[in-house]
Design a protein around this motif. Structure first.
Motif, PDB file in Angstrom:
ATOM      1  N   ILE A  69       0.571  -1.126  -0.133  1.00 31.62           N
ATOM      2  CA  ILE A  69       0.040   0.600   0.009  1.00 31.62           C
ATOM      3  C   ILE A  69       0.872   1.323  -0.045  1.00 31.62           C
ATOM      4  N   SER A  70       0.261   2.820  -1.265  1.00 28.92           N
ATOM      5  CA  SER A  70       0.846   3.788  -1.691  1.00 28.92           C
ATOM      6  C   SER A  70       0.945   4.070  -0.164  1.00 28.92           C
ATOM      7  N   PHE A  71       1.759   4.935   1.187  1.00 32.57           N
ATOM      8  CA  PHE A  71       0.630   6.009   2.213  1.00 32.57           C
ATOM      9  C   PHE A  71       1.241   7.165   1.912  1.00 32.57           C
ATOM     10  N   GLU A  72       1.387   7.990   0.691  1.00 35.59           N
ATOM     11  CA  GLU A  72       1.350   9.314   0.218  1.00 35.59           C
ATOM     12  C   GLU A  72       0.658   9.769   0.272  1.00 35.59           C
ATOM     13  N   ALA A  73       0.934  11.511   0.507  1.00 33.57           N
ATOM     14  CA  ALA A  73      -0.422  12.549   0.883  1.00 33.57           C
ATOM     15  C   ALA A  73      -1.794  12.212  -0.326  1.00 33.57           C
ATOM     16  N   THR A  74      -2.927  12.033   0.219  1.00 30.32           N
ATOM     17  CA  THR A  74      -4.081  12.118  -0.902  1.00 30.32           C
ATOM     18  C   THR A  74      -4.750  12.963   0.193  1.00 30.32           C
ATOM     19  N   GLU A  75      -5.888  13.555  -0.585  1.00 32.08           N
ATOM     20  CA  GLU A  75      -6.881  14.366  -0.618  1.00 32.08           C
ATOM     21  C   GLU A  75      -8.351  13.296  -0.461  1.00 32.08           C
ATOM     22  N   VAL A  76      -8.065  12.459  -0.605  1.00 33.98           N
ATOM     23  CA  VAL A  76      -9.263  11.388  -1.043  1.00 33.98           C
ATOM     24  C   VAL A  76      -9.430  10.149  -0.020  1.00 33.98           C
ATOM     25  N   VAL A  77     -10.157   9.423   0.006  1.00 31.05           N
ATOM     26  CA  VAL A  77     -10.428   8.484   0.742  1.00 31.05           C
ATOM     27  C   VAL A  77      -9.416   6.954   0.715  1.00 31.05           C
ATOM     28  N   LYS A  78      -8.587   6.506   0.395  1.00 27.60           N
ATOM     29  CA  LYS A  78      -8.194   5.610  -0.289  1.00 27.60           C
ATOM     30  C   LYS A  78      -7.485   4.687   0.462  1.00 27.60           C
ATOM     31  N   PRO A  79      -6.953   3.587  -0.062  1.00 27.78           N
ATOM     32  CA  PRO A  79      -5.792   2.702   1.086  1.00 27.78           C
ATOM     33  C   PRO A  79      -4.357   3.428   0.908  1.00 27.78           C
ATOM     34  N   GLY A  80      -4.188   3.674   2.097  1.00 20.23           N
ATOM     35  CA  GLY A  80      -3.056   4.713   2.501  1.00 20.23           C
ATOM     36  C   GLY A  80      -3.587   5.563   3.390  1.00 20.23           C
ATOM     37  N   ALA A  81      -4.493   5.835   3.452  1.00 22.73           N
ATOM     38  CA  ALA A  81      -5.221   6.991   3.717  1.00 22.73           C
ATOM     39  C   ALA A  81      -5.452   6.962   5.283  1.00 22.73           C
ATOM     40  N   ILE A  82      -5.194   8.074   5.648  1.00 24.27           N
ATOM     41  CA  ILE A  82      -5.398   9.074   7.429  1.00 24.27           C
ATOM     42  C   ILE A  82      -6.259   9.461   7.246  1.00 24.27           C
ATOM     43  N   VAL A  83      -7.213   8.624   8.046  1.00 19.17           N
ATOM     44  CA  VAL A  83      -9.001   9.784   8.179  1.00 19.17           C
ATOM     45  C   VAL A  83      -9.724   9.788   9.403  1.00 19.17           C
ATOM     46  N   SER A  84      -9.492  11.399   9.514  1.00 18.30           N
ATOM     47  CA  SER A  84     -10.176  11.635  10.997  1.00 18.30           C
ATOM     48  C   SER A  84     -11.406  11.785  10.729  1.00 18.30           C
ATOM     49  N   VAL A  85     -12.468  11.080  11.580  1.00 17.66           N
ATOM     50  CA  VAL A  85     -13.550  11.496  11.749  1.00 17.66           C
ATOM     51  C   VAL A  85     -14.157  11.299  12.905  1.00 17.66           C
ATOM     52  N   ASN A  86     -15.117  12.526  12.772  1.00 18.93           N
ATOM     53  CA  ASN A  86     -15.553  12.938  14.347  1.00 18.93           C
ATOM     54  C   ASN A  86     -14.322  12.543  15.374  1.00 18.93           C
ATOM     55  N   GLY A  87     -13.611  12.867  15.281  1.00 22.89           N
ATOM     56  CA  GLY A  87     -12.257  13.138  16.060  1.00 22.89           C
ATOM     57  C   GLY A  87     -11.438  11.234  16.394  1.00 22.89           C
TER      58      GLY A  87
END
Length: 147
Positions: A75-93
């Protein structure tokens, strides 16, 4: 946030789980092998069949962690603006890493939870951006950050 450091921490954590699962498997086998020099009755055979089932479960756990390690490496952990594999997402804290399922864990004082693309909530998250909202289990969620 250094996503490469987070990826490496996840890989280290998965390797630890592999080592732990393999050690449990080996320990279990050593304590449950039938001694061919002793008389084996039906009760011993029954316990042996149950032991085989448990050993299969322990072996399966190790294989699952090996699969997770392979997935993390791919999995690529490159920066992204879209939720996809490798993304880090903050949801409701809460911070979620889209990679492999992982119970809550802490890296550099920050709490994370790993989810896979097979997780039901991922179907609601996939392709969304910061500021988007969605419903899951009759609750409303807002995506605060995607990285």
């Amino acid at each position: 946030m250094d996503k490469n450091a987070i990826k490496q921490a996840l890989i280290k954590l998965e390797r630890h789980h592999i080592d732990e699962a393999e050690m449990k498997y080996e320990d279990f086998l050593m304590g449950n092998l039938l001694d061919r020099e002793e008389i084996v009755d039906q009760d011993d055979q029954s316990h042996h069949r149950q032991s085989i089932e448990v050993s299969d479960q322990l072996e399966h756990q190790a294989h699952v962690h090996i699969e997770h390690l392979e997935a993390l490496n791919n999995i690529s952990f490159e920066a992204t603006e879209v939720v996809k594999p490798g993304a880090i997402v903050s949801v409701n804290g809460r911070c979620m890493i889209i990679a492999v399922p992982k119970s809550p864990f802490t890296i550099d004082g920050r709490h994370f939870m790993g989810i896979s693309v097979n997780a039901p909530i991922y179907r609601q998250l996939a392709g969304k951006k910061a500021g988007d909202t969605f419903e899951f289990n009759n609750k409303k969620f807002t995506i605060e950050v995607v990285n």
